[in-house]
Design an enzyme around this catalytic site. Sequence first.
Site, PDB file in Angstrom:
ATOM      1  N   HIS A  92       0.845  -1.206   0.000  1.00  9.82           N
ATOM      2  CA  HIS A  92       0.000   0.000   0.000  1.00  9.82           C
ATOM      3  C   HIS A  92       0.873   1.247   0.000  1.00  9.82           C
ATOM      4  CE1 HIS A  92      -3.173   2.844   1.298  1.00  9.82           C
ATOM      5  NE2 HIS A  92      -3.996   1.945   0.830  1.00  9.82           N
ATOM      6  N   ILE A 105       1.813   4.668   1.687  1.00  8.66           N
ATOM      7  CA  ILE A 105       0.857   5.563   2.349  1.00  8.66           C
ATOM      8  C   ILE A 105       0.113   4.742   3.395  1.00  8.66           C
ATOM      9  CG2 ILE A 105      -1.236   6.949   2.037  1.00  8.66           C
ATOM     10  CD1 ILE A 105      -0.292   7.542  -0.805  1.00  8.66           C
ATOM     11  N   GLY A 118      -6.103   4.452   5.247  1.00 14.52           N
ATOM     12  CA  GLY A 118      -7.059   5.222   6.035  1.00 14.52           C
ATOM     13  C   GLY A 118      -7.736   4.399   7.114  1.00 14.52           C
ATOM     14  N   VAL A 119      -8.046   3.155   6.804  1.00 16.78           N
ATOM     15  CA  VAL A 119      -8.721   2.308   7.780  1.00 16.78           C
ATOM     16  C   VAL A 119      -7.847   2.090   9.023  1.00 16.78           C
ATOM     17  CG1 VAL A 119      -7.971   0.110   6.780  1.00 16.78           C
ATOM     18  CG2 VAL A 119     -10.131   0.218   8.018  1.00 16.78           C
ATOM     19  N   GLU A 152      -8.718   3.144  12.813  1.00 17.52           N
ATOM     20  CA  GLU A 152      -8.611   2.146  13.884  1.00 17.52           C
ATOM     21  C   GLU A 152      -7.768   2.674  15.042  1.00 17.52           C
ATOM     22  OE1 GLU A 152      -8.735  -1.200  16.312  1.00 17.52           O
ATOM     23  OE2 GLU A 152     -10.050  -0.645  14.655  1.00 17.52           O
TER      24      GLU A 152
END
Length: 132
Positions: free
Chosen positions: A29, A35, A38-39, A43
């Site tokens: 990723h 990067i 986002g998840v 979290e």
Amino acid sequence: VDKVVSFEPGKRAVGVKNVTANEPQFTGHFPDLPIMPGVLMIEAMAQLGGIVCLQAPISDGKGQFFFAGIDGVKFRRPVVPGDTLVMEMELEKWKPKYGVAKMKGKAYVNGQLALQVDSFTFAMVPEKKEEP
């Protein structure tokens, strides 16, 4: 969350996550442009919110708070290896009758807003009492 740097019982917490290149998500990723997903940022913020919810005066630390919903997520800048993500979570509502907490949060890198969440919902599942 690597460290909680500020804590106001029943109100808010500030924590940091040091983003390092050796974290497994960066291999895919993205291979040439790592990067932080986002998840995973969300979290980390939810875990920080859980710290507020699992302390007095909200609870006695027994049971679990589960992430039950999220609204108004806005990603403002990428978070990359070498960054320190400074997260702020603030309790907006606590409904003890239903075991539901509402929070909002923001995360920054070098003072720049990286992520904003208008509403997190957490649901408490009380610890089961063992029968004698």
